[in-house]
Design a protein around this motif. Sequence first.
Motif, PDB file in Angstrom:
ATOM      1  N   GLY A  44      29.789   2.016  49.879  1.00 27.04           N
ATOM      2  CA  GLY A  44      30.092   2.654  48.605  1.00 27.04           C
ATOM      3  C   GLY A  44      31.489   3.233  48.643  1.00 27.04           C
ATOM      4  O   GLY A  44      31.960   3.687  49.678  1.00 27.04           O
ATOM      5  N   LEU A  45      32.151   3.213  47.503  1.00 31.82           N
ATOM      6  CA  LEU A  45      33.503   3.748  47.393  1.00 31.82           C
ATOM      7  C   LEU A  45      33.529   4.615  46.145  1.00 31.82           C
ATOM      8  O   LEU A  45      33.251   4.131  45.048  1.00 31.82           O
ATOM      9  CB  LEU A  45      34.509   2.599  47.285  1.00 31.82           C
ATOM     10  CG  LEU A  45      35.965   2.896  47.554  1.00 31.82           C
ATOM     11  CD1 LEU A  45      36.155   3.406  48.970  1.00 31.82           C
ATOM     12  CD2 LEU A  45      36.804   1.667  47.346  1.00 31.82           C
ATOM     13  N   ASP A  46      33.832   5.897  46.302  1.00 34.55           N
ATOM     14  CA  ASP A  46      33.768   6.827  45.183  1.00 34.55           C
ATOM     15  C   ASP A  46      34.954   7.768  45.188  1.00 34.55           C
ATOM     16  O   ASP A  46      35.580   7.999  46.217  1.00 34.55           O
ATOM     17  CB  ASP A  46      32.484   7.668  45.263  1.00 34.55           C
ATOM     18  CG  ASP A  46      31.236   6.817  45.191  1.00 34.55           C
ATOM     19  OD1 ASP A  46      31.116   6.049  44.224  1.00 34.55           O
ATOM     20  OD2 ASP A  46      30.388   6.921  46.096  1.00 34.55           O
ATOM     21  N   ALA A  47      35.202   8.338  44.005  1.00 34.37           N
ATOM     22  CA  ALA A  47      36.207   9.384  43.871  1.00 34.37           C
ATOM     23  C   ALA A  47      35.508  10.721  44.034  1.00 34.37           C
ATOM     24  O   ALA A  47      34.398  10.914  43.559  1.00 34.37           O
ATOM     25  CB  ALA A  47      36.865   9.291  42.502  1.00 34.37           C
ATOM     26  N   LYS A  48      36.169  11.628  44.717  1.00 37.76           N
ATOM     27  CA  LYS A  48      35.604  12.948  44.938  1.00 37.76           C
ATOM     28  C   LYS A  48      36.658  13.976  44.545  1.00 37.76           C
ATOM     29  O   LYS A  48      37.821  13.841  44.930  1.00 37.76           O
ATOM     30  CB  LYS A  48      35.226  13.098  46.408  1.00 37.76           C
ATOM     31  CG  LYS A  48      34.367  14.282  46.709  1.00 37.76           C
ATOM     32  CD  LYS A  48      33.947  14.249  48.170  1.00 37.76           C
ATOM     33  CE  LYS A  48      32.937  15.327  48.460  1.00 37.76           C
ATOM     34  NZ  LYS A  48      32.504  15.290  49.849  1.00 37.76           N
ATOM     35  N   LYS A  49      36.236  14.966  43.768  1.00 34.79           N
ATOM     36  CA  LYS A  49      37.182  15.976  43.320  1.00 34.79           C
ATOM     37  C   LYS A  49      36.690  17.349  43.757  1.00 34.79           C
ATOM     38  O   LYS A  49      35.570  17.734  43.464  1.00 34.79           O
ATOM     39  CB  LYS A  49      37.329  15.924  41.803  1.00 34.79           C
ATOM     40  CG  LYS A  49      38.442  16.763  41.272  1.00 34.79           C
ATOM     41  CD  LYS A  49      38.692  16.507  39.809  1.00 34.79           C
ATOM     42  CE  LYS A  49      39.883  17.332  39.347  1.00 34.79           C
ATOM     43  NZ  LYS A  49      40.182  17.104  37.944  1.00 34.79           N
TER      44      LYS A  49
ATOM     45  N   GLY B 295      38.101  21.018  43.312  1.00 32.55           N
ATOM     46  CA  GLY B 295      39.146  21.820  42.684  1.00 32.55           C
ATOM     47  C   GLY B 295      40.178  20.903  42.060  1.00 32.55           C
ATOM     48  O   GLY B 295      39.856  20.055  41.237  1.00 32.55           O
ATOM     49  N   LYS B 296      41.434  21.046  42.462  1.00 31.87           N
ATOM     50  CA  LYS B 296      42.489  20.159  41.961  1.00 31.87           C
ATOM     51  C   LYS B 296      42.698  18.952  42.860  1.00 31.87           C
ATOM     52  O   LYS B 296      43.355  17.985  42.479  1.00 31.87           O
ATOM     53  CB  LYS B 296      43.810  20.930  41.846  1.00 31.87           C
ATOM     54  CG  LYS B 296      43.806  21.951  40.744  1.00 31.87           C
ATOM     55  CD  LYS B 296      45.176  22.588  40.618  1.00 31.87           C
ATOM     56  CE  LYS B 296      45.205  23.568  39.472  1.00 31.87           C
ATOM     57  NZ  LYS B 296      46.537  24.155  39.279  1.00 31.87           N
ATOM     58  N   LYS B 297      42.139  19.002  44.059  1.00 31.78           N
ATOM     59  CA  LYS B 297      42.343  17.924  45.022  1.00 31.78           C
ATOM     60  C   LYS B 297      41.408  16.753  44.739  1.00 31.78           C
ATOM     61  O   LYS B 297      40.197  16.910  44.638  1.00 31.78           O
ATOM     62  CB  LYS B 297      42.103  18.449  46.437  1.00 31.78           C
ATOM     63  CG  LYS B 297      42.441  17.454  47.502  1.00 31.78           C
ATOM     64  CD  LYS B 297      42.261  18.032  48.874  1.00 31.78           C
ATOM     65  CE  LYS B 297      42.590  16.978  49.911  1.00 31.78           C
ATOM     66  NZ  LYS B 297      42.413  17.460  51.260  1.00 31.78           N
ATOM     67  N   GLU B 298      41.985  15.576  44.622  1.00 33.27           N
ATOM     68  CA  GLU B 298      41.223  14.350  44.392  1.00 33.27           C
ATOM     69  C   GLU B 298      41.306  13.487  45.643  1.00 33.27           C
ATOM     70  O   GLU B 298      42.376  13.334  46.225  1.00 33.27           O
ATOM     71  CB  GLU B 298      41.791  13.593  43.197  1.00 33.27           C
ATOM     72  CG  GLU B 298      41.736  14.378  41.908  1.00 33.27           C
ATOM     73  CD  GLU B 298      42.555  13.748  40.806  1.00 33.27           C
ATOM     74  OE1 GLU B 298      43.596  13.133  41.110  1.00 33.27           O
ATOM     75  OE2 GLU B 298      42.154  13.873  39.651  1.00 33.27           O
ATOM     76  N   SER B 299      40.168  12.915  46.039  1.00 32.64           N
ATOM     77  CA  SER B 299      40.170  12.062  47.223  1.00 32.64           C
ATOM     78  C   SER B 299      39.263  10.853  47.002  1.00 32.64           C
ATOM     79  O   SER B 299      38.419  10.850  46.117  1.00 32.64           O
ATOM     80  CB  SER B 299      39.723  12.845  48.453  1.00 32.64           C
ATOM     81  OG  SER B 299      38.440  13.383  48.249  1.00 32.64           O
ATOM     82  N   ILE B 300      39.458   9.848  47.839  1.00 34.10           N
ATOM     83  CA  ILE B 300      38.658   8.633  47.798  1.00 34.10           C
ATOM     84  C   ILE B 300      37.783   8.620  49.046  1.00 34.10           C
ATOM     85  O   ILE B 300      38.274   8.839  50.152  1.00 34.10           O
ATOM     86  CB  ILE B 300      39.553   7.377  47.748  1.00 34.10           C
ATOM     87  CG1 ILE B 300      40.443   7.427  46.502  1.00 34.10           C
ATOM     88  CG2 ILE B 300      38.704   6.116  47.740  1.00 34.10           C
ATOM     89  CD1 ILE B 300      41.478   6.338  46.430  1.00 34.10           C
ATOM     90  N   VAL B 301      36.482   8.368  48.857  1.00 30.99           N
ATOM     91  CA  VAL B 301      35.521   8.464  49.947  1.00 30.99           C
ATOM     92  C   VAL B 301      34.764   7.147  50.096  1.00 30.99           C
ATOM     93  O   VAL B 301      34.273   6.588  49.118  1.00 30.99           O
ATOM     94  CB  VAL B 301      34.523   9.618  49.675  1.00 30.99           C
ATOM     95  CG1 VAL B 301      33.478   9.684  50.755  1.00 30.99           C
ATOM     96  CG2 VAL B 301      35.248  10.932  49.568  1.00 30.99           C
ATOM     97  N   LEU B 302      34.688   6.653  51.319  1.00 29.53           N
ATOM     98  CA  LEU B 302      33.919   5.458  51.651  1.00 29.53           C
ATOM     99  C   LEU B 302      32.584   5.899  52.237  1.00 29.53           C
ATOM    100  O   LEU B 302      32.548   6.728  53.149  1.00 29.53           O
ATOM    101  CB  LEU B 302      34.678   4.607  52.676  1.00 29.53           C
ATOM    102  CG  LEU B 302      33.996   3.327  53.126  1.00 29.53           C
ATOM    103  CD1 LEU B 302      34.033   2.287  52.020  1.00 29.53           C
ATOM    104  CD2 LEU B 302      34.675   2.777  54.371  1.00 29.53           C
TER     105      LEU B 302
END
Length: 163
Positions: free
Chosen positions: A78-83, A85-92
């Motif tokens: 699975g590949l998702d966006a994670k937020k 606060g203001k920080k956005e990251s991509i999680v596998l």
Amino acid sequence: FHQEEEVRSHFGSSGCIAQSPCPAIKMVAPDLLWECVKNQSCFIKKRKNFPVMTSEPGNLCGVNKFQFSGLASKNVLGLDAKKAGKKESIVLTTRSKKESRQYRPGVMLVTTGIKKGKKQGPEQLKKIIGATWNRPELLDMALKKYKKIKQSFRKRKVAKKAA
């Protein structure tokens, strides 16, 4: 009386297991699990005139199919966006390789942060999926989703009108 002695020797006098390892728990066959889960899952999203979707963790495309299932499949991706606060990251998200975690739902999925750089992110995905993971056919889909997630992080520029 003989059976009672066997039980005491196995469980101890207090009724607790006396330092004997538990027998290995075996998971149900993935096909059987899929038959149980495919129509009755809390993650299923059904709409009129639209394919059946799912929001389960570890489902790459969000489609309710055995091929992409994060619940029934042994090989989860699975590949998702994670937020946060203001920080956005991509999680596998993948399934843990450790035998002890395979049958514990709380810790069986492992999340790994993916770099957001133009070259580093796709290279990291290729390394993880292609080299260490046994479903290389999903690499193209993962790279496309990575690109879309990265695009979603971009802020829209507001055009100022001249007065």
